[in-house]
Design an enzyme around this catalytic site. Structure first.
Site, PDB file in Angstrom:
ATOM      1  CE  LYS A 140      -6.208  -9.995  -1.370  1.00 34.28           C
ATOM      2  NZ  LYS A 140      -6.153  -9.471   0.000  1.00 34.28           N
ATOM      3  CE  LYS A 181      -4.240  -2.062   1.281  1.00 35.84           C
ATOM      4  NZ  LYS A 181      -5.335  -2.219   2.210  1.00 35.84           N
ATOM      5  CE  LYS A 218     -14.311  -5.646   0.927  1.00 38.24           C
ATOM      6  NZ  LYS A 218     -13.987  -5.229   2.303  1.00 38.24           N
TER       7      LYS A 218
END
Ligand code: AMP
Ligand code: TRP
Length: 326
Positions: free
Chosen positions: A194, A114, A197
């Protein structure tokens, strides 16, 4: 607090929940209600560690709470609340932060991923410490999460051990509970990463609110592998293996059973069967979601938060005493 074993888990209100969340986490949340005292949380403070819009956060928080209830978390048996309404999470996070090495946090995968996307804030760095506090504040024994949370759980266990040996035994060491099948549901657009969202491709994931039509389209367009045989082989056939896991979950049939039925039927017919099983499996969730009012959800959230504050304060009384603050 009762003597029954407790579990805690949390989900961030960032983006719409998808089948990966159901298979990897929510299904366990629901199942565990039969056996444990279950405490679940919409972790709104965690959602603030990535760039966000306040109006969106307000809506996504409420939507996620409704979705969790629609998926089968039962307010008669579980607590479900917004993290920010139980301030003891943050108080404990501060205390745990004094036991956490900055180097350790900087090496954590999620921070590195991130932080690469911009915004190396203190909040993002401290994210796993708040997560540890979420879990430890309720002195739970188990945490149902997908595989991607393994590192965060290790830190939590580490901090609990460190706290206990420095200040006396306060926290049980929590176990991670991850499903055998579907701990890591992969993206439909790229079965080597993966299902997430935050993936910009909407084709990568099936949302719990998708219509049957949307589900069928997404499954049909799922990236599959060369060849024609439907086989369970993550090395050579990651796309088909991912669909098999999803199919197995929603049809409640074993992978072997599905492979023996669809092995030679070709990808096209196989995908139709997968899409139908997913659509059928999600329908009760979608219906419950549409039938629930915001007011109903608000009431559950408020009364659970009151109870959770009392429980969290019980733990904090021990913690404050142990560390010399009382
Ligand atoms: P998140 O979507 O990151 O807020 O994750 C919420 C919960 O769903 C966590 O317990 C995750 O481990 C789980 N989860 C998220 N994505 C997946 C996935 N693709 N496969 C399995 N579990 C997942
Ligand atoms: N980090 C978790 C995720 O991204 C969300 C989370 C926050 C959580 N606090 C938690 C999960 C406590 C389990 C327990 O999915």
């Amino acid at each position: 607090m009762t003597d029954q074993k407790r579990v805690f888990s949390g989900m961030q209100p960032t983006g719409d929940p998808h089948v990966g969340n159901v298979i990897g986490a929510l299904s366990n949340w629901v199942r565990m209600q039969d056996e444990y005292d279950t405490i679940y949380c919409v972790v709104d403070l965690h959602a603030m560690t990535a760039p966000y819009d306040p109006a969106n956060l307000r809506r996504e928080r409420a939507d996620l709470a409704k979705m969790i209830l629609a998926a089968g978390v039962d307010p008669e048996r579980s607590l479900l609340y917004y993290q920010s309404e139980v301030p003891q999470h943050v108080e404990l996070a501060w205390i745990l932060s004094t036991l956490t090495g900055v180097g350790h946090l900087e090496r954590m995968t999620q921070f590195k991923e991130k932080a690469d996307m911009g915004g190396q804030t203190l909040g993002l760095l401290a994210y796993p410490v708040l997560q540890a506090a979420d879990i430890l504040i309720h002195r739970v024994h188990a945490v149902p999460v997908g595989n991607d949370q393994a590192q965060h759980l290790e830190l939590t266990r580490d901090l609990a051990e460190r706290f206990n040996s420095r200040f006396g035994h306060v926290f049980p060491i929590p176990e991670r509970i991850t499903p055998e099948i579907g701990a890591r549901v992969m993206s439909l657009a790229d079965p080597t990463s993966k299902m997430s969202k935050s993936d910009p491709s909407l084709k990568s994931r099936i949302l719990l609110t998708d219509s049957t039509d949307q589900i069928m389209k997404k499954v049909k367009s799922a990236v599959t592998d060369t060849g024609t045989e439907v086989a369970f082989d993550w090395e050579d056939k990651p796309g088909i293996s991912n669909l098999l896991e999803i199919f197995s979950f929603f049809s409640d049939r074993s992978i072997d059973d599905l492979v023996s039925e669809y092995g030679a039927s070709g990808y096209g017919a196989f995908k139709v069967a997968v899409g139908e099983a997913v659509a059928e499996g999600l329908k009760p969730i979608r219906d419950a979601y549409e039938g629930m009012s915001d007011a109903e959800v608000g009431e559950v959230m408020a009364s659970s938060a009151t109870r959770a504050r009392e429980m969290a304060d019980g733990t904090m009384t021990f913690v404050r005493e142990s560390v010399g603050l009382a």
